[in-house]
Design a protein around this motif. Structure first.
Motif, PDB file in Angstrom:
ATOM      1  N   THR A   1       0.834  -1.208   0.000  1.00 14.82           N
ATOM      2  CA  THR A   1       0.000   0.000   0.000  1.00 14.82           C
ATOM      3  C   THR A   1       0.862   1.248   0.000  1.00 14.82           C
ATOM      4  OG1 THR A   1      -1.761  -1.146   1.200  1.00 14.82           O
ATOM      5  CG2 THR A   1      -1.796   1.261   1.221  1.00 14.82           C
ATOM      6  N   ALA A   2       1.820   1.299   0.924  1.00 14.17           N
ATOM      7  CA  ALA A   2       2.721   2.453   0.997  1.00 14.17           C
ATOM      8  C   ALA A   2       3.564   2.555  -0.260  1.00 14.17           C
ATOM      9  CB  ALA A   2       3.619   2.336   2.220  1.00 14.17           C
ATOM     10  N   LEU A   3       3.953   1.417  -0.812  1.00 18.91           N
ATOM     11  CA  LEU A   3       4.759   1.414  -2.032  1.00 18.91           C
ATOM     12  C   LEU A   3       3.978   2.045  -3.184  1.00 18.91           C
ATOM     13  CD1 LEU A   3       7.531   0.353  -3.104  1.00 18.91           C
ATOM     14  CD2 LEU A   3       6.292  -1.648  -3.932  1.00 18.91           C
ATOM     15  N   GLY A   4       2.707   1.716  -3.257  1.00 15.37           N
ATOM     16  CA  GLY A   4       1.873   2.288  -4.313  1.00 15.37           C
ATOM     17  C   GLY A   4       1.751   3.797  -4.189  1.00 15.37           C
ATOM     18  N   GLU A   5       1.646   4.282  -2.959  1.00 16.20           N
ATOM     19  CA  GLU A   5       1.528   5.726  -2.740  1.00 16.20           C
ATOM     20  C   GLU A   5       2.808   6.449  -3.141  1.00 16.20           C
ATOM     21  OE1 GLU A   5       0.591   5.990   1.355  1.00 16.20           O
ATOM     22  OE2 GLU A   5      -1.482   5.264   1.134  1.00 16.20           O
ATOM     23  N   ILE A   6       3.952   5.878  -2.765  1.00 17.67           N
ATOM     24  CA  ILE A   6       5.224   6.504  -3.139  1.00 17.67           C
ATOM     25  C   ILE A   6       5.422   6.437  -4.648  1.00 17.67           C
ATOM     26  CG2 ILE A   6       7.732   6.436  -2.829  1.00 17.67           C
ATOM     27  CD1 ILE A   6       7.160   5.009  -0.134  1.00 17.67           C
ATOM     28  N   GLY A   7       5.071   5.290  -5.218  1.00 19.44           N
ATOM     29  CA  GLY A   7       5.198   5.138  -6.664  1.00 19.44           C
ATOM     30  C   GLY A   7       4.362   6.155  -7.417  1.00 19.44           C
ATOM     31  N   GLU A   8       3.211   6.481  -6.876  1.00 15.40           N
ATOM     32  CA  GLU A   8       2.350   7.487  -7.511  1.00 15.40           C
ATOM     33  C   GLU A   8       3.029   8.846  -7.486  1.00 15.40           C
ATOM     34  OE1 GLU A   8      -0.782   9.123  -9.536  1.00 15.40           O
ATOM     35  OE2 GLU A   8      -0.392   6.992  -9.122  1.00 15.40           O
ATOM     36  N   ALA A   9       3.719   9.155  -6.397  1.00 17.91           N
ATOM     37  CA  ALA A   9       4.426  10.440  -6.299  1.00 17.91           C
ATOM     38  C   ALA A   9       5.623  10.494  -7.246  1.00 17.91           C
ATOM     39  CB  ALA A   9       4.882  10.664  -4.854  1.00 17.91           C
ATOM     40  N   LEU A  10       6.259   9.355  -7.445  1.00 20.06           N
ATOM     41  CA  LEU A  10       7.443   9.330  -8.315  1.00 20.06           C
ATOM     42  C   LEU A  10       7.085   9.278  -9.789  1.00 20.06           C
ATOM     43  CD1 LEU A  10       9.715   6.783  -6.381  1.00 20.06           C
ATOM     44  CD2 LEU A  10       9.754   9.277  -6.284  1.00 20.06           C
ATOM     45  N   LYS A  11       5.933   8.705 -10.071  1.00 23.35           N
ATOM     46  CA  LYS A  11       5.503   8.489 -11.455  1.00 23.35           C
ATOM     47  C   LYS A  11       6.567   7.699 -12.198  1.00 23.35           C
ATOM     48  CE  LYS A  11       2.355  12.419 -11.613  1.00 23.35           C
ATOM     49  NZ  LYS A  11       2.503  12.857 -10.205  1.00 23.35           N
ATOM     50  N   THR A  12       7.133   8.234 -13.237  1.00 22.05           N
ATOM     51  CA  THR A  12       8.106   7.470 -14.028  1.00 22.05           C
ATOM     52  C   THR A  12       9.527   7.984 -13.841  1.00 22.05           C
ATOM     53  OG1 THR A  12       7.708   8.915 -15.930  1.00 22.05           O
ATOM     54  CG2 THR A  12       6.390   6.897 -15.780  1.00 22.05           C
ATOM     55  N   ARG A  13       9.781   8.693 -12.773  1.00 23.70           N
ATOM     56  CA  ARG A  13      11.103   9.265 -12.564  1.00 23.70           C
ATOM     57  C   ARG A  13      12.149   8.185 -12.291  1.00 23.70           C
ATOM     58  NH1 ARG A  13      11.058  14.477  -8.685  1.00 23.70           N
ATOM     59  NH2 ARG A  13      13.219  14.406  -9.399  1.00 23.70           N
ATOM     60  N   PRO A  14      13.347   8.321 -12.847  1.00 22.38           N
ATOM     61  CA  PRO A  14      14.431   7.403 -12.478  1.00 22.38           C
ATOM     62  C   PRO A  14      14.873   7.690 -11.042  1.00 22.38           C
ATOM     63  CG  PRO A  14      15.262   9.128 -13.920  1.00 22.38           C
ATOM     64  CD  PRO A  14      13.765   9.307 -13.863  1.00 22.38           C
TER      65      PRO A  14
ATOM     66  N   ILE B   1       7.213  14.869  -2.108  1.00 18.67           N
ATOM     67  CA  ILE B   1       8.050  14.719  -3.304  1.00 18.67           C
ATOM     68  C   ILE B   1       7.306  15.382  -4.456  1.00 18.67           C
ATOM     69  CG2 ILE B   1       9.138  13.101  -4.904  1.00 18.67           C
ATOM     70  CD1 ILE B   1       9.223  11.056  -2.657  1.00 18.67           C
ATOM     71  N   SER B   2       7.857  16.487  -4.935  1.00 16.16           N
ATOM     72  CA  SER B   2       7.244  17.202  -6.056  1.00 16.16           C
ATOM     73  C   SER B   2       8.101  17.000  -7.299  1.00 16.16           C
ATOM     74  CB  SER B   2       7.145  18.695  -5.731  1.00 16.16           C
ATOM     75  OG  SER B   2       8.441  19.267  -5.663  1.00 16.16           O
ATOM     76  N   ASP B   3       7.639  17.519  -8.419  1.00 16.87           N
ATOM     77  CA  ASP B   3       8.409  17.421  -9.664  1.00 16.87           C
ATOM     78  C   ASP B   3       9.754  18.129  -9.536  1.00 16.87           C
ATOM     79  OD1 ASP B   3       6.497  15.926 -10.901  1.00 16.87           O
ATOM     80  OD2 ASP B   3       5.549  17.610 -11.958  1.00 16.87           O
ATOM     81  N   ALA B   4       9.816  19.137  -8.650  1.00 14.40           N
ATOM     82  CA  ALA B   4      11.059  19.896  -8.499  1.00 14.40           C
ATOM     83  C   ALA B   4      12.054  19.216  -7.561  1.00 14.40           C
ATOM     84  CB  ALA B   4      10.742  21.298  -7.974  1.00 14.40           C
TER      85      ALA B   4
ATOM     86  N   LEU C   1      11.841   0.226  -4.827  1.00 17.91           N
ATOM     87  CA  LEU C   1      11.653   1.382  -5.713  1.00 17.91           C
ATOM     88  C   LEU C   1      12.908   1.735  -6.501  1.00 17.91           C
ATOM     89  CD1 LEU C   1       9.651   3.828  -3.424  1.00 17.91           C
ATOM     90  CD2 LEU C   1       8.899   2.984  -5.651  1.00 17.91           C
ATOM     91  N   SER C   2      14.072   1.427  -5.940  1.00 15.11           N
ATOM     92  CA  SER C   2      15.320   1.960  -6.485  1.00 15.11           C
ATOM     93  C   SER C   2      16.097   0.887  -7.235  1.00 15.11           C
ATOM     94  CB  SER C   2      16.192   2.503  -5.348  1.00 15.11           C
ATOM     95  OG  SER C   2      15.454   3.413  -4.555  1.00 15.11           O
ATOM     96  N   PRO C   3      16.297   1.058  -8.519  1.00 15.96           N
ATOM     97  CA  PRO C   3      17.075   0.076  -9.282  1.00 15.96           C
ATOM     98  C   PRO C   3      18.563   0.101  -8.952  1.00 15.96           C
ATOM     99  CG  PRO C   3      16.346   1.869 -10.704  1.00 15.96           C
ATOM    100  CD  PRO C   3      15.705   2.091  -9.386  1.00 15.96           C
ATOM    101  N   ILE C   4      19.000   1.125  -8.191  1.00 11.77           N
ATOM    102  CA  ILE C   4      20.396   1.216  -7.767  1.00 11.77           C
ATOM    103  C   ILE C   4      20.416   1.509  -6.270  1.00 11.77           C
ATOM    104  CG2 ILE C   4      22.599   2.437  -8.028  1.00 11.77           C
ATOM    105  CD1 ILE C   4      21.584   3.388 -10.780  1.00 11.77           C
ATOM    106  N   THR C   5      21.255   0.783  -5.534  1.00 17.42           N
ATOM    107  CA  THR C   5      21.422   1.039  -4.108  1.00 17.42           C
ATOM    108  C   THR C   5      22.898   1.200  -3.781  1.00 17.42           C
ATOM    109  OG1 THR C   5      19.443  -0.197  -3.451  1.00 17.42           O
ATOM    110  CG2 THR C   5      21.125   0.134  -1.766  1.00 17.42           C
ATOM    111  N   PHE C   6      23.245   2.360  -3.205  1.00 12.94           N
ATOM    112  CA  PHE C   6      24.571   2.511  -2.618  1.00 12.94           C
ATOM    113  C   PHE C   6      24.453   2.130  -1.157  1.00 12.94           C
ATOM    114  CE2 PHE C   6      27.246   5.189   0.120  1.00 12.94           C
ATOM    115  CZ  PHE C   6      28.481   4.618  -0.187  1.00 12.94           C
ATOM    116  N   ILE C   7      25.306   1.212  -0.698  1.00 13.61           N
ATOM    117  CA  ILE C   7      25.240   0.714   0.674  1.00 13.61           C
ATOM    118  C   ILE C   7      26.057   1.618   1.586  1.00 13.61           C
ATOM    119  CG2 ILE C   7      25.812  -1.202   2.209  1.00 13.61           C
ATOM    120  CD1 ILE C   7      25.098  -3.101  -0.022  1.00 13.61           C
ATOM    121  N   GLY C   8      25.363   2.354   2.425  1.00 14.79           N
ATOM    122  CA  GLY C   8      26.007   3.310   3.308  1.00 14.79           C
ATOM    123  C   GLY C   8      26.949   2.663   4.314  1.00 14.79           C
ATOM    124  N   GLY C   9      27.950   3.449   4.718  1.00 15.59           N
ATOM    125  CA  GLY C   9      28.938   2.985   5.673  1.00 15.59           C
ATOM    126  C   GLY C   9      30.097   2.256   5.042  1.00 15.59           C
TER     127      GLY C   9
END
Length: 376
Positions: free
Chosen positions: A176-189, A248-251, A269-277
């Motif tokens: 559910t939360a994933l769908g909401e975030i995905g809606e905000a991101l739309k097709t952004r990389p 998260i806006s278009d800007a 959501l992210s096709p790339i992950t940098f592993i912190g630390g």
């Protein structure tokens, strides 16, 4: 522990599982469960240097290492049909105790390291005799298989299948939360910096700025445990802080969240992950987490406490390792290419699902040995 403390040997097929490090123990338990579902009556006597807190399956009888003080007495009592030696150095006294019986012996996770750690005296005098005792040897890689042949294991008894490890459960995604975030991101990389150290932030921002020149509307998500926002002050980019209620806006160019508990959502959501630390101290994320959710991995040299997992990914060319922060921008740009990203993510998935294929081979091996034992 003395033999009088042991329960009686139960009827049916009995497997002695010696698993010094517990690596692969859960996978073996799942194999036993599937064999039971198929109608096979099995008991497993588990010995280990340190026993788990509870038996991994109801069919397991756990015995402390003290039970093997007299291995011949132990073997006479249990009369195992099959021995599975699951990793760790060989102990000649345990193996030779089985000689008067018709026990079939399997050496699983037979690695170069485990082979070389067999006691030196045996290596000088009787190593060929020791390794010939195994009916089935499942080697972790080609060099290990070569060494096994050199130490006397019949080539027909050796199979190079990789490492049986416990299955890595993919982190649970909140759809559910994933769908909401995905809606905000739309097709952004999108790319993700997961829980970076504060010393890594500056280079992460530089990498994002550089990658954004070639990737229109690229969004960086920074999921962090450090609440210091001062390191973003001079970025020159539009940053939304979830802690302040910023949407998260278009800007928005960078979205900063403290939602580490929603790890699975960010990784999905992210096709790339940098592993912190990993560029400053030690990895703050198990690399199999992004691999299980299809996210390509970038990391630095700080791989503890997940060193073996990083090594497996590296050997399959299934991750991107950088040695210094200045290499991060180019690595992000490379993985933004869909074909490169997909290839790396696919190789990573193959690494973490390798255990399923090995477990299938092991299940087939046990089924065959048990069937032959029943027919004898």
């Amino acid at each position: 522990m003395t033999p009088t403390d042991w329960p009686s040997r139960p009827p049916g097929h009995l497997i002695w599982l010696h698993c010094p490090t517990h690596k692969g123990l859960i996978s073996i338990a799942k194999i036993i469960e599937r064999l039971e579902e198929g109608g096979t009556d099995i008991t497993v006597v588990l010995t280990a240097d340190t026993l788990p807190a509870e038996a991994p399956h109801p069919a397991f009888i756990m015995q402390p290492i003290e039970a093997l003080t007299n291995p011949r007495t132990f073997v006479r009592h249990w009369q195992p049909d099959i021995l599975i030696w699951l990793g760790g150095p060989l102990v000649p006294a345990y193996l030779t105790a089985l000689d008067p019986f018709e026990t079939k012996r399997i050496f699983l996770n037979a690695s170069d390291e485990n082979i070389s750690r067999t006691p030196a005296g045996w290596f000088r005098t009787s190593r060929r005799s020791l390794f010939r005792r195994f009916d089935v040897v499942l080697a972790t890689d080609a060099p290990s298989a070569t060494r096994l042949r050199r130490y006397g294991t019949p080539p027909t008894n050796i199979e190079n299948i990789g490492i049986l490890d416990d299955p890595h459960p993919a982190p649970t995604v909140d759809e559910t939360a994933l769908g909401e975030i995905g809606e905000a991101l739309k097709t952004r990389p999108v790319w993700l910096a997961f829980d970076p150290h504060v010393t890594e932030i500056k280079e992460i921002l530089r990498a994002h700025k550089q990658a954004s020149r070639g990737a229109h509307r690229l969004l960086l998500i920074v999921a962090q445990s450090d609440k210091d926002e001062s390191c973003y002050a001079d970025s020159g980019m539009h940053i939304a802080f979830e802690s302040k209620g910023d949407p998260i806006s278009d800007a928005t160019q960078i979205f900063v969240t403290e939602g580490l508990d929603r790890k699975a959502n960010w990784l999905r959501l992210s096709p790339i992950t940098f592993i912190g630390g990993s560029l400053s101290e030690a990895s703050r994320l198990d690399p199999f987490d992004p691999a299980s959710l299809g996210s390509a991995i970038i990391h630095g040299p700080g791989t503890a406490p997940y060193g073996p997992k990083f090594e497996r990914l590296a050997s399959a060319n299934a991750s991107t390792q950088i040695t210094q922060t200045q290499e991060l921008p180019a690595s992000v740009e490379d993985l933004l290419a869909a074909n490169i990203n997909a290839e790396q993510a696919s190789r990573a998935w193959s690494v973490i699902s390798e255990g399923a294929e090995i477990a299938k081979t092991m299940e087939t091996t046990l089924t065959s040995l048990i069937a032959n034992r029943s027919a004898a």
